[in-house]
Scaffold this motif. Sequence first.
Motif, PDB file in Angstrom:
ATOM      1  N   LYS A 131     -63.089 -89.583 -35.790  1.00 51.19           N
ATOM      2  CA  LYS A 131     -61.806 -90.255 -35.909  1.00 51.19           C
ATOM      3  C   LYS A 131     -61.740 -91.005 -37.241  1.00 51.19           C
ATOM      4  CE  LYS A 131     -60.011 -89.284 -31.851  1.00 51.19           C
ATOM      5  NZ  LYS A 131     -58.736 -88.561 -31.672  1.00 51.19           N
ATOM      6  N   THR A 133     -59.195 -93.728 -39.890  1.00 55.18           N
ATOM      7  CA  THR A 133     -58.038 -94.542 -40.176  1.00 55.18           C
ATOM      8  C   THR A 133     -57.941 -94.681 -41.693  1.00 55.18           C
ATOM      9  OG1 THR A 133     -56.846 -96.578 -39.624  1.00 55.18           O
ATOM     10  CG2 THR A 133     -59.235 -96.785 -40.042  1.00 55.18           C
ATOM     11  N   PRO A 151     -52.850 -98.433 -40.787  1.00 57.35           N
ATOM     12  CA  PRO A 151     -53.891 -98.453 -39.748  1.00 57.35           C
ATOM     13  C   PRO A 151     -53.280 -98.782 -38.392  1.00 57.35           C
ATOM     14  CG  PRO A 151     -54.505 -99.801 -41.653  1.00 57.35           C
ATOM     15  CD  PRO A 151     -53.063 -99.465 -41.815  1.00 57.35           C
ATOM     16  N   ALA A 152     -53.842 -98.210 -37.319  1.00 58.10           N
ATOM     17  CA  ALA A 152     -53.349 -98.477 -35.973  1.00 58.10           C
ATOM     18  C   ALA A 152     -54.455 -98.174 -34.965  1.00 58.10           C
ATOM     19  CB  ALA A 152     -52.108 -97.643 -35.675  1.00 58.10           C
ATOM     20  N   ASP A 153     -54.210 -98.530 -33.712  1.00 57.23           N
ATOM     21  CA  ASP A 153     -55.194 -98.269 -32.663  1.00 57.23           C
ATOM     22  C   ASP A 153     -55.154 -96.815 -32.191  1.00 57.23           C
ATOM     23  OD1 ASP A 153     -56.087-100.901 -32.673  1.00 57.23           O
ATOM     24  OD2 ASP A 153     -54.582-101.520 -31.199  1.00 57.23           O
ATOM     25  N   GLU A 154     -54.025 -96.141 -32.410  1.00 54.36           N
ATOM     26  CA  GLU A 154     -53.877 -94.739 -32.026  1.00 54.36           C
ATOM     27  C   GLU A 154     -52.797 -94.102 -32.886  1.00 54.36           C
ATOM     28  OE1 GLU A 154     -50.820 -95.567 -28.284  1.00 54.36           O
ATOM     29  OE2 GLU A 154     -52.869 -94.893 -27.905  1.00 54.36           O
ATOM     30  N   LYS A 253     -56.195 -92.610 -36.471  1.00 55.03           N
ATOM     31  CA  LYS A 253     -55.752 -93.832 -35.816  1.00 55.03           C
ATOM     32  C   LYS A 253     -54.830 -94.542 -36.799  1.00 55.03           C
ATOM     33  CE  LYS A 253     -59.508 -94.573 -32.543  1.00 55.03           C
ATOM     34  NZ  LYS A 253     -60.471 -95.548 -31.975  1.00 55.03           N
ATOM     35  N   CYS A 254     -53.602 -94.040 -36.854  1.00 54.42           N
ATOM     36  CA  CYS A 254     -52.647 -94.492 -37.858  1.00 54.42           C
ATOM     37  C   CYS A 254     -51.222 -94.425 -37.325  1.00 54.42           C
ATOM     38  CB  CYS A 254     -52.705 -93.612 -39.113  1.00 54.42           C
ATOM     39  SG  CYS A 254     -54.253 -93.676 -40.037  1.00 54.42           S
ATOM     40  N   GLN A 255     -50.362 -95.231 -37.914  1.00 55.00           N
ATOM     41  CA  GLN A 255     -48.923 -95.058 -37.785  1.00 55.00           C
ATOM     42  C   GLN A 255     -48.446 -94.283 -38.995  1.00 55.00           C
ATOM     43  OE1 GLN A 255     -46.259 -98.293 -36.700  1.00 55.00           O
ATOM     44  NE2 GLN A 255     -48.024 -99.582 -36.214  1.00 55.00           N
ATOM     45  N   VAL A 280     -63.964 -94.100 -38.203  1.00 55.14           N
ATOM     46  CA  VAL A 280     -63.987 -95.125 -37.166  1.00 55.14           C
ATOM     47  C   VAL A 280     -64.549 -94.505 -35.889  1.00 55.14           C
ATOM     48  CG1 VAL A 280     -62.064 -96.474 -38.084  1.00 55.14           C
ATOM     49  CG2 VAL A 280     -61.608 -94.601 -36.480  1.00 55.14           C
TER      50      VAL A 280
END
Length: 281
Positions: A131, A133, A151-154, A253-255, A280
């Motif tokens: 994974k 980011t 960056p994001a959690d998903e 793991k991004c917007q 990550v």
Amino acid sequence: MITIAKEIHTKGNTLMKNYDCDVVIKPSQRGEIRLFVIDEDKPFKACLENVISTEHYVTLGSREHRTLLGKCKYRAGLCEHFMAACAFLRIDSIDVYLTQEEFPIFDGSSKEWIRLFNEAGLVGDIKKHQKYTVSEPVYYLNGKTSMVILPADELYISYSVNYEHKDLHNQWVAFDKKNTEEIIEARTFGFYKDLKKYQMLGFAQGVNINNTLGLTDDGYTVDLRSDKEPIKHKILDLFGDIYQTGVSPLDLKCQILVKEAGHAVHIKTANMLKDKLVKVK
């Protein structure tokens, strides 16, 4: 590393030149997607460094082999739907042989490529895929056009368009796992009124109602497969273009926020993205 369990043999017409193209896809353990166009001894890798054109569609070419005028001798056009299928299945190790300089269009989406890959079977462990980011925001801004990666959690993707069409004026679609199939089967599209102009310029020779969604003044030339299908096709293109980095958007793991963009912006932003990717857990 994900490859296919057995060879794939298929064929179809090309969208731009309307040629018959035979395709053979072979398993590989090289960890890369290699293209062999007409000459089976001159492969080149599907990657950002080999993107030679984003005009109307994405063309990959061998920079190692050039003509006397400096043009790439071996090239493969309209690769984005094929690359999107590879991105969705995380296929990253195959050899692809084409008898024409353009991928078959099939139904204008990635649906047939996905079917062929699944029918052949996949070898590898998707769960082991790394994974990523971004180390800092990635953005491209140019007038009304923008593309931002944060960056994001998903993974979250939002794509907005503003076409002169009753259903596509200041509209947007978000990608999530629930509409994955709708993205995969979303067809390429264009304004029906512009078709003759493009054909006079040598493009769109293979366009028909089976492979292209035509936009008319008051609707469409055929029924939509899902709501806002043209915008979903833009997300499909985005998947194929970002996968030129070697990382599937599914592993980000991004917007990703996109407004009124196209292949050129996708590829420019992907080039910036590649330098800011960090691993990550």
